[in-house]
Design a protein around this motif. Sequence first.
Motif, PDB file in Angstrom:
ATOM      1  N   PRO A 219       0.817  -1.210   0.000  1.00 42.09           N
ATOM      2  CA  PRO A 219       0.000   0.000   0.000  1.00 42.09           C
ATOM      3  C   PRO A 219       0.854   1.264   0.000  1.00 42.09           C
ATOM      4  N   ARG A 220       0.189   2.417   0.135  1.00 36.41           N
ATOM      5  CA  ARG A 220       0.898   3.684   0.086  1.00 36.41           C
ATOM      6  C   ARG A 220       1.547   4.029   1.426  1.00 36.41           C
ATOM      7  N   ASN A 221       1.292   3.235   2.454  1.00 35.18           N
ATOM      8  CA  ASN A 221       1.886   3.482   3.769  1.00 35.18           C
ATOM      9  C   ASN A 221       3.368   3.146   3.714  1.00 35.18           C
ATOM     10  N   ALA A 222       4.152   4.083   3.240  1.00 35.78           N
ATOM     11  CA  ALA A 222       5.580   3.851   3.065  1.00 35.78           C
ATOM     12  C   ALA A 222       6.355   5.122   3.380  1.00 35.78           C
ATOM     13  N   VAL A 223       7.604   4.939   3.759  1.00 31.30           N
ATOM     14  CA  VAL A 223       8.520   6.065   3.968  1.00 31.30           C
ATOM     15  C   VAL A 223       9.844   5.733   3.298  1.00 31.30           C
ATOM     16  N   MET A 224      10.542   6.773   2.868  1.00 36.44           N
ATOM     17  CA  MET A 224      11.844   6.580   2.243  1.00 36.44           C
ATOM     18  C   MET A 224      12.740   7.740   2.645  1.00 36.44           C
ATOM     19  N   PHE A 225      14.005   7.437   2.942  1.00 38.22           N
ATOM     20  CA  PHE A 225      14.915   8.467   3.414  1.00 38.22           C
ATOM     21  C   PHE A 225      16.353   8.051   3.146  1.00 38.22           C
ATOM     22  N   TRP A 226      17.268   9.012   3.239  1.00 37.53           N
ATOM     23  CA  TRP A 226      18.696   8.753   3.135  1.00 37.53           C
ATOM     24  C   TRP A 226      19.293   8.673   4.533  1.00 37.53           C
ATOM     25  N   GLU A 232      19.725   8.588  10.060  1.00 32.58           N
ATOM     26  CA  GLU A 232      19.019   9.346   9.026  1.00 32.58           C
ATOM     27  C   GLU A 232      19.680  10.696   8.783  1.00 32.58           C
ATOM     28  N   VAL A 233      19.746  11.079   7.509  1.00 37.38           N
ATOM     29  CA  VAL A 233      20.346  12.345   7.091  1.00 37.38           C
ATOM     30  C   VAL A 233      19.239  13.331   6.749  1.00 37.38           C
ATOM     31  N   PHE A 234      19.370  14.576   7.208  1.00 36.64           N
ATOM     32  CA  PHE A 234      18.380  15.608   6.920  1.00 36.64           C
ATOM     33  C   PHE A 234      18.952  16.724   6.043  1.00 36.64           C
ATOM     34  N   GLU A 235      20.215  17.055   6.238  1.00 38.85           N
ATOM     35  CA  GLU A 235      20.835  18.122   5.463  1.00 38.85           C
ATOM     36  C   GLU A 235      21.043  17.682   4.016  1.00 38.85           C
ATOM     37  N   GLY A 236      20.606  18.530   3.089  1.00 34.55           N
ATOM     38  CA  GLY A 236      20.780  18.226   1.678  1.00 34.55           C
ATOM     39  C   GLY A 236      19.820  17.189   1.135  1.00 34.55           C
ATOM     40  N   VAL A 237      18.758  16.900   1.879  1.00 34.31           N
ATOM     41  CA  VAL A 237      17.778  15.890   1.467  1.00 34.31           C
ATOM     42  C   VAL A 237      16.457  16.574   1.118  1.00 34.31           C
ATOM     43  N   ASP A 238      15.884  16.199   0.000  1.00 37.73           N
ATOM     44  CA  ASP A 238      14.614  16.779  -0.455  1.00 37.73           C
ATOM     45  C   ASP A 238      13.651  15.647  -0.780  1.00 37.73           C
ATOM     46  N   HIS A 239      12.541  15.589  -0.042  1.00 38.46           N
ATOM     47  CA  HIS A 239      11.548  14.532  -0.233  1.00 38.46           C
ATOM     48  C   HIS A 239      10.532  14.935  -1.297  1.00 38.46           C
ATOM     49  N   GLY A 240      10.328  14.065  -2.268  1.00 32.14           N
ATOM     50  CA  GLY A 240       9.312  14.297  -3.281  1.00 32.14           C
ATOM     51  C   GLY A 240       7.950  13.814  -2.808  1.00 32.14           C
ATOM     52  N   GLU A 241       6.936  14.080  -3.617  1.00 32.45           N
ATOM     53  CA  GLU A 241       5.582  13.653  -3.276  1.00 32.45           C
ATOM     54  C   GLU A 241       5.366  12.183  -3.618  1.00 32.45           C
ATOM     55  N   MET A 242       4.420  11.564  -2.928  1.00 28.42           N
ATOM     56  CA  MET A 242       3.996  10.228  -3.308  1.00 28.42           C
ATOM     57  C   MET A 242       2.939  10.372  -4.388  1.00 28.42           C
ATOM     58  N   LEU A 243       3.093   9.631  -5.480  1.00 25.55           N
ATOM     59  CA  LEU A 243       2.197   9.746  -6.619  1.00 25.55           C
ATOM     60  C   LEU A 243       1.629   8.390  -6.987  1.00 25.55           C
ATOM     61  N   PRO A 244       0.393   8.375  -7.513  1.00 28.39           N
ATOM     62  CA  PRO A 244      -0.209   7.097  -7.925  1.00 28.39           C
ATOM     63  C   PRO A 244       0.259   6.687  -9.317  1.00 28.39           C
ATOM     64  N   ASP A 247      -1.596   1.593 -12.492  1.00 25.18           N
ATOM     65  CA  ASP A 247      -2.018   0.241 -12.132  1.00 25.18           C
ATOM     66  C   ASP A 247      -2.469   0.132 -10.679  1.00 25.18           C
ATOM     67  N   GLY A 248      -2.580   1.274  -9.987  1.00 26.22           N
ATOM     68  CA  GLY A 248      -3.032   1.261  -8.597  1.00 26.22           C
ATOM     69  C   GLY A 248      -1.911   1.236  -7.585  1.00 26.22           C
ATOM     70  N   SER A 249      -0.678   1.044  -8.044  1.00 25.62           N
ATOM     71  CA  SER A 249       0.464   1.089  -7.137  1.00 25.62           C
ATOM     72  C   SER A 249       0.929   2.536  -6.979  1.00 25.62           C
ATOM     73  N   PHE A 250       2.035   2.745  -6.258  1.00 26.83           N
ATOM     74  CA  PHE A 250       2.492   4.096  -5.968  1.00 26.83           C
ATOM     75  C   PHE A 250       3.982   4.240  -6.251  1.00 26.83           C
ATOM     76  N   GLN A 251       4.409   5.499  -6.342  1.00 25.61           N
ATOM     77  CA  GLN A 251       5.814   5.806  -6.528  1.00 25.61           C
ATOM     78  C   GLN A 251       6.185   7.003  -5.655  1.00 25.61           C
ATOM     79  N   MET A 252       7.449   7.061  -5.258  1.00 28.32           N
ATOM     80  CA  MET A 252       7.939   8.179  -4.475  1.00 28.32           C
ATOM     81  C   MET A 252       9.442   8.301  -4.684  1.00 28.32           C
ATOM     82  N   SER A 253       9.998   9.457  -4.314  1.00 28.05           N
ATOM     83  CA  SER A 253      11.422   9.673  -4.490  1.00 28.05           C
ATOM     84  C   SER A 253      11.958  10.588  -3.400  1.00 28.05           C
TER      85      SER A 253
END
Length: 333
Positions: A219-226, A232-244, A247-253
């Motif tokens: 499902p879409r209940n997911a997290v991704m990070f560097w 976990e790294v926060f400096e220099g990290v940019d989270h993109g949106e989760m998109l459908p 086929d009903g699955s999801f993508q994120m970056s």
Amino acid sequence: WQVLSKKPWVSTWLLLHTLRYFYTASSDVPNFPEFVVVGYVDDVQIIHYDSNNRTAVPKQDWMKDITDQPYWERQTGKLMGSQQMFKVNLETAKQRFNQTGGVHIVQVMYGCEWDDETGDVDGYNQYGYDGEDFIVLNLKSETWIAAKQQAFITKLSWDSNKAMMSHIKHYYTQICPEWLKKYVNAGRSSLMRTDLPSIKLLQRTPSSPVTCHATGFYPRNAVMFWRKDQEEVFEGVDHGEMLPNHDGSFQMSVDLNISLIRAEDWSRYDCVFQLKGVEEDLTVTLDKSVILSNWRKSDGGVVAGAVVGGLLLLLLGAVSGFFLWRKRSGGNK
């Protein structure tokens, strides 16, 4: 990618199920129906109607199993009536904002959620106009919140209609959750599935951020990070949106600014993906040899930039299917 040990907080995923409907009425939007309705259970589309086809249709096989043709005929009749009502609402909104022609959009999102662990239920109903909140239901106080001055006259009218509020409360606390439970039970094998993603590292130029991209998960209940050295790294990290995906699955970056990293430290970084229902992390280590880019060829001899270009087209396709009204009230989910 490789499998690492389970993170303790993964087990804290909320067991929420949602039933949401989106109504969109628009004027002068090229190549887009004047009225569109879509319904979702746990982010899986179950129904579609638009003013071009003028027919309500199921979008999942298990929806067909628990309904009959008269049901869809009734839904079509109701939505045809809603189409006319929303056309009037759009003209009313344009008058309130002293507008005439041009592109204008009225949207409504309503539905309910159910926690199948605690049994708690909640409901929501909110209206938007031209991309911004207009009026929102506060179910706990049984009142409406006007987000715009032009919505205040509507708030006064709806707040004073106690019979309508009683009906609304009954729908969001009783009827809607009952249908949601019915849908979840019918589509359990599909809604409760777990699909792991394909994870790749992408880069446009040698100086560009490295993008960690995951697609095809459910499902879409997911997290991704560097992270660096397991932290976990926060400096220099940019989270993109989760998109459908279609086929009903999801993508994120999630992007990592490599200009802040020394070359000898690359191997200390990895991208981590965590998905509800999967105990182990999926990771990919920051490594020049596995990055697909616009500036060098992949192992197969094909210009990897085509992969990045394909990703761009995939993102555009997902965005084109995304809801026009993105803004949400702070108190609503």
